[in-house]
Every structure is written in structure tokens, then in C-alpha cells.
Write an enzyme that holds these catalytic residues in place. Structure first.
Site, mmCIF file in Angstrom:
data_model
loop_
_atom_site.group_PDB
_atom_site.id
_atom_site.type_symbol
_atom_site.label_atom_id
_atom_site.label_comp_id
_atom_site.label_asym_id
_atom_site.label_seq_id
_atom_site.Cartn_x
_atom_site.Cartn_y
_atom_site.Cartn_z
ATOM 1 N N SER A 207 0.840 -1.195 0.000
ATOM 2 C CA SER A 207 0.000 0.000 0.000
ATOM 3 C C SER A 207 0.879 1.251 0.000
ATOM 4 C CB SER A 207 -0.969 -0.023 1.182
ATOM 5 O OG SER A 207 -1.992 0.922 1.005
ATOM 6 N N ASP A 278 -10.620 -17.999 -17.123
ATOM 7 C CA ASP A 278 -9.206 -17.862 -17.458
ATOM 8 C C ASP A 278 -8.364 -18.467 -16.341
ATOM 9 O OD1 ASP A 278 -6.830 -17.212 -18.576
ATOM 10 O OD2 ASP A 278 -7.154 -15.068 -18.649
ATOM 11 N N ASP A 284 -13.756 -22.451 -7.811
ATOM 12 C CA ASP A 284 -13.192 -21.310 -7.076
ATOM 13 C C ASP A 284 -14.274 -20.321 -6.682
ATOM 14 O OD1 ASP A 284 -10.635 -22.288 -7.261
ATOM 15 O OD2 ASP A 284 -10.049 -21.018 -8.957
ATOM 16 N N ASP A 431 -8.611 -6.656 -4.836
ATOM 17 C CA ASP A 431 -8.348 -5.477 -4.004
ATOM 18 C C ASP A 431 -9.453 -4.442 -4.205
ATOM 19 O OD1 ASP A 431 -7.339 -3.164 -2.775
ATOM 20 O OD2 ASP A 431 -5.274 -3.605 -3.360
ATOM 21 N N HIS A 483 -6.989 -6.097 -0.189
ATOM 22 C CA HIS A 483 -5.895 -5.133 -0.152
ATOM 23 C C HIS A 483 -4.781 -5.608 0.787
ATOM 24 C CE1 HIS A 483 -3.820 -1.427 -0.664
ATOM 25 N NE2 HIS A 483 -3.878 -1.126 0.611
#
Length: 572
Positions: A207, A278, A284, A431, A483
Site C-alpha cells: 500500500s 481464465d 473457485d 483489491d 488489499h
């Protein structure tokens, strides 16, 4: 915000009480009498009991014996930069580690220091000089919390603050000077303590720490041999404009708010529509490369007798479309900052996404604009304030004052590369605070710099300029990570050790093993493992075996994907 270089890992140590500092002089306590330029050593203490309690916090335990040095740096008459150096007494690995923080910083990040010395590094951290203005990671200028419970919980001061307004030297400290001087003084302190220099120096931060990392590579290329930059807030002025735009987006009228639970509703719809497109696996709960997802929130618009929160109103659809579209100049239609990627939608306040910012009385991180406009920015009747900031008229005003000092956007890393420096970048694909494609844009710009002539910044894994760039810089995108940590994907990994091996053994990382723990709690066991692939490769399921085991995935070449890029004057 920020997280340690061992991403997502919390410290878990056994409690041992702090031992009393010896009254006898020691190599550590002797440091208090040492003289360094523009520096006052405020304390030098042996911590030998295995535990340290940060101010106003709970004990960090399981620590090796170390020398704790605190110092104040005053490179200008208006500077007051706080640093700490933690120096292992017996398990020093011969290396120096600079660490970063988050947001506006204003505090010492003790978790970074602790993890550093546990790994054997002589470690340093800084408040970046903003603590002298009463700043904390989330707030450095505001109109006060206005009694908002969320703002109070996250440390917004009750009374208005103008942060660094009228303090141009403190702005320089925050932008680049503090982290450099922390490095220089930290090394000098470590050299004096050990009576020898570190064999190699590293920096790790996420960050704002990621911004610090890139600023070091750009402005002070000889400070570090290896640099780890996570989710870098490198394009700072435009990133903060994106936060401002996000707040204005949800507050445009009362019906634009996304209600509690609706971000989870949207996320489930995104995953259902795009998972497995992809790489990754069909099972998932996150996207491997969200750029292949073109989900339109209009499919969730209420029909018939359905009403929110089970569906979205037309106004809420507009909110989400703007969320994905990015920060746009309303007149020129140029991109100022990329939009949020699909798959990062969350109701988790701690992820600092849309759910967080829309419930604050004014935008999160808007302190940056107080540095330019002063207290007037918090008054809705002022010509320029947080409710009416114009993304065509007012952008240049902020950039003219702050961009050169705060934005780590240079892509000339030639001097860093020439002295053998290695850069590892990483960014979570989910994020919700810093758009994940920002790190790709910076890396793509490094590749573009290596070309003999201009070409579009889209390439495949065999691109000669890519291969040349990867000799000193590599990027790893992290599927499903928020994040700097957290999120539904494999969000715990050690990125520092591969960097050390690259610098010292010449072994460049192609993959980094990552883990997802059950409920993000290591003691509950491992939920899945997954390889993080060097960009632009992606992890692809082999088609057999458990999708929770990394060995059943391989890193494969991905097709060139469109990556939303700011206009040239706002980029890369």
C-alpha cells in the site's frame, strides 16, 4: 492500509514478560550517546524478555532479544520524522530490512518490525513524519467525524484537521524523504551496533509501503539491493481522487447507496458468471484474472415484485457501473484512475472498499485534498469541497501542488537495475481499495521502456522486452486477495524469501506458493494451496485431482488482456 511482507500472516507467539533493562551500559544503550546528522536518539534499550507492548496495544510475543532504538529526524526546521530500529542481538542474519506502513502512516508499524527481527533482519520503520500533524493511517485532514460511529471507530478525530496544509516540507517527508532518511539512519545505527555493515539491504512494504518501495527504486536506487512492493499506492493523487469519486458516486442521491448484503449478492453473481474463464477452477470462489469478466450489474436489476436488497434498483445499477468504470474526466472522457475489477465486491468493512467509504460522513483518505485547500475542503458551501470536487476543473490544481512530490510514477529504473537491484511486485486481484490493474499498468510501462520503438503495452510471455524486464523486475498477481491480505483466495505467502534468493543466488522466482487457511486462521488448518504465477502467466487447473492442491495447477501463458490505463498525463 498495509500488511507485512509475509502477506496475510499474523504473528502468533507465546507470551513472555518483558525483562527489565539492565542498569549497566551495553552496546545497545551506548547508542544513545551516538551522534548522527539531523538525528536525535531518544532511546536505546535492550529488550530481552521475548515480548514487547506497542503504545496503546497488546503485547507482541515470541520475539528474540533485540536492541530497540527510537529516534527523531529533523532534516528541515518543520520536519519531525519518527523512526525505530530493531536490531536482533544474537540471530542477526547479516541483512538490513526497511519496512513501510499504510495510508497516511503517522505511526510506527510494530508488526513489521517484529516480523523483521523474527526472520533475523536488522529492521527499521517510520511514521513518515505525519505523526507530527496528528495523522493516522486513515486520516490526515478532515472536517471531523461528525459523530459518525464508523468514522470514530476508525480513528477520525472529533475536531476538524487540515493535516499537512501549510507544511510543504512535511509533504516532502511523507512523499519520499522520510523513507530515504529512515534507510540511511537505520543503516548507520545498525552499522554502529554490529560494528559491521549489512551484507545486503532489502525493503518490503504494501500500500503506502508499496509506494515507498517504488519511490526508493526511482529516487534512491542505491539504498536497497532488493525491493518488495505490494499493492503500491504509487499514483497517489489520482488514487485519492478515485476514493473521492467513489464517495460522490454513492452519495449522488439517497437511492444510489448499496445496501448491506448487496455487495455479497453482486459478488456471487459475478463469480457465477465468470469463474473459470481464465485459469483457476470452476469451483473457485474468486476470479483468476478478472479482466476476462464483463459482468453487467443490470442483470440483477429488480423486476416484478422483487425489491432490494434481493436485487438492485436502476440507481444502484448506475452506482456499480460507475464503480467498475473508474474515475473519468466528465468533459474529455479520459481515464484518471482505473476502476475496480469485478470480483472484489465485499460487505467486509475491514477491506476498505465501497461498503466502507459510502458509510463515512466524508470520503475516506480525503485528507490529501485538505493539504491543498485547507479547512475549506470540508465545508460543503466552499467553492471546492468533497461534495463538488470537479474531475475536469480541479484535478490540475491538486496535481500541480502534489504530484511531483507524492507520485512514484517514473518508469526509469535504469540506475536501480545497473547496480544489480531486483524488484518484486504483487497485487491482489480482489483489491477493493487500490485497483489491481494499476500494478499491471506500472509493470507494463517498465516493459514498454525496454522497447526500441513504441508498441501497445499488451504482450505475451515470449515478448523480448518482457523477458528483458523480468531480468530485474517481476510481478505476481494474487487471485482472490483483498488489499494486501485477506479475501477468498490464497492470500498468505512469503514474497521476501524469493526476493533474497534472487538477489543473492541469482534465482529469479517463477512461482510463489500461496495458502488459504480455513477462516483465515492458521490454527484451523489449510483450506487450499495455489501457485502464484509470474505475470503475465496464470495458474491453470490440470483437470484432475483436488482443486485445493497447488500441485494440480501449472502456470501457463495467458492471452494478452485489455488493461484499463489512465490517460498519459495521469499514468502510467
Amino acid at each position: 492500509m498495509h500488511r507485512p511482507y509475509l502477506v496475510g500472516a499474523g504473528l502468533s507467539f507465546a507470551f513472555v514478560a518483558i525483562a527489565s533493562t539492565s542498569a549497566m551500559a551495553t552496546p545497545c544503550t551506548n547508542l544513545q550517546s551516538r551522534s548522527f546528522e539531523h538525528t536525535t536518539i531518544t532511546s536505546a534499550t535492550d529488550i530481552t524478555g521475548g515480548s514487547f507492548t506497542p503504545p496503546g496495544s497488546t503485547p507482541i510475543t515470541g520475539l528474540p532479544a533485540f536492541c530497540r532504538v527510537t529516534a527523531t529526524l529533523t532534516p528541515t526546521s518543520d520536519s519531525q520524522i519518527q523512526i525505530e530500529a530493531w536490531l536482533p542481538e544474537s540471530n542477526w542474519n547479516g541483512r538490513f530490512l526497511g519496512t513501510g506502513g499504510g495510508g497516511f502512516q503517522g505511526v510506527i508499524t510494530y508488526g513489521e518490525l517484529a516480523q523483521g527481527i523474527v526472520a533475523g533482519f536488522a529492521t527499521t520503520n517510520s511514521d513518515l513524519g505525519t505523526g507530527s500533524s496528528g495523522c493516522n493511517p486513515l486520516f490526515c485532514g478532515s472536517d471531523g467525524n461528525k459523530g459518525n460511529v464508523l468514522a470514530i471507530d476508525f480513528g477520525d478525530p472529533a475536531n476538524p484537521s487540515t493535516g499537512l496544509f501549510g507544511h510543504p516540507e512535511r509533504i516532502k517527508d511523507f512523499g519520499y524523504r522520510a523513507i530515504h532518511l529512515m534507510t540511511v539512519r537505520g543503516k548507520e545505527i545498525a552499522d554502529a551496533y554490529y560494528a559491521q555493515r549489512a551484507k545486503k539491504s532489502y525493503f518490503a512494504g504494501c500500500s503506502t509501503g508499496g509506494q515507498n518501495a517504488l519511490m526508493e527504486a526511482q529516487r534512491f536506487p542505491h539504498d536497497y539491493d532488493g525491493i518488495l512492493a505490494g499493492a503500491a499506492a504509487f499514483n497517489r493523487t489520482h488514487l485519492h481522487m478515485a476514493g473521492l469519486g467513489s464517495w460522490q458516486n454513492t452519495h449522488a442521491n439517497a437511492s444510489r447507496f448499496i445496501q448491506p448484503g448487496q455487495m455479497t449478492l453482486i459478488n456471487k453473481a459475478v463469480i457465477a458468471a465468470c469463474v473459470g474463464q481464465d485459469g483457476g477452477a470452476k469451483t473457485d470462489q474468486f476470479l483468476t484474472d478478472p479482466r476476462d469478466c464483463h459482468f453487467d450489474p443490470a442483470v440483477l436489476q429488480c423486476t416484478g415484485g422483487n425489491v432490494p436488497p434481493a436485487c438492485l434498483t436502476a440507481d444502484q445499477v448506475t452506482t456499480m457501473r460507475s464503480y467498475y468504470a473508474g474515475t473519468i474526466d466528465p468533459v474529455t472522457k479520459q481515464v484518471i484512475n482505473p476502476g475496480s475489477e469485478r470480483g472484489n465486491e465485499t460487505d467486509n468493512i475491514l477491506a476498505l472498499g465501497l461498503e466502507f467509504t459510502e458509510n463515512l460522513p466524508e470520503p475516506a483518505f480525503d485528507g490529501l485534498f485538505y493539504w491543498v485547500y485547507g479547512a475549506a475542503f470540508g465545508i460543503p458551501t466552499s467553492p471546492v469541497n468533497f461534495t463538488n470536487f470537479d474531475f475536469n476543473r480541479d484535478v490540475d490544481t491538486v496535481d500541480d501542488q502534489l504530484a511531483k512530490v507524492l507520485n512514484a510514477t517514473s518508469t526509469d529504473l535504469s540506475e536501480f537495475r545497473e547496480h544489480g537491484g531486483k524488484l518484486v511486485m504483487y497485487h491482489g486481484w480482489a483489491d477493493p481499495l487500490i485497483p489491481s490493474q494499476s500494478s499491471i499498468n506500472y509493470f507494463n510501462a517498465l516493459v514498454q521502456n525496454g522497447r526500441a520503438f513504441a508498441q501497445p503495452a499488451r504482450f505475451d510471455s515470449n515478448d523480448p522486452a518482457l523477458k528483458d524486464t523480468q531480468k530485474y523486475a517481476r510481478l505476481f498477481m494474487v487471485p482472490g486477495m483483498y488489499h494486501c491480505s485477506g479475501g477468498p483466495g490464497p492470500n498468505v505467502f512469503d514474497a521476501l524469501t524469493p526476493l533474497v534468493e534472487w538477489v543473492e543466488q541469482g534465482v529469479a522466482p517463477d512461482t510463489i506458493p500461496a495458502t488459504k487457511f480455513v477462516n483465515d486462521t492458521p490454527s484451523l488448518g489449510v483450506a487450499m494451496t495455489r501457485p502464484l504465477c509470474v505475470y503475465p502467466k496464470v495458474a491453470k487447473y490440470s483437470g484432475s485431482g483436488s482443486t485445493n492442491i497447488a500441485a494440480n495447477f501449472t502456470c501457463v501463458a495467458d492471452e494478452p488482456d485489455f488493461n484499463q490505463t489512465p490517460a498519459k498525463q495521469f499514468g502510467p
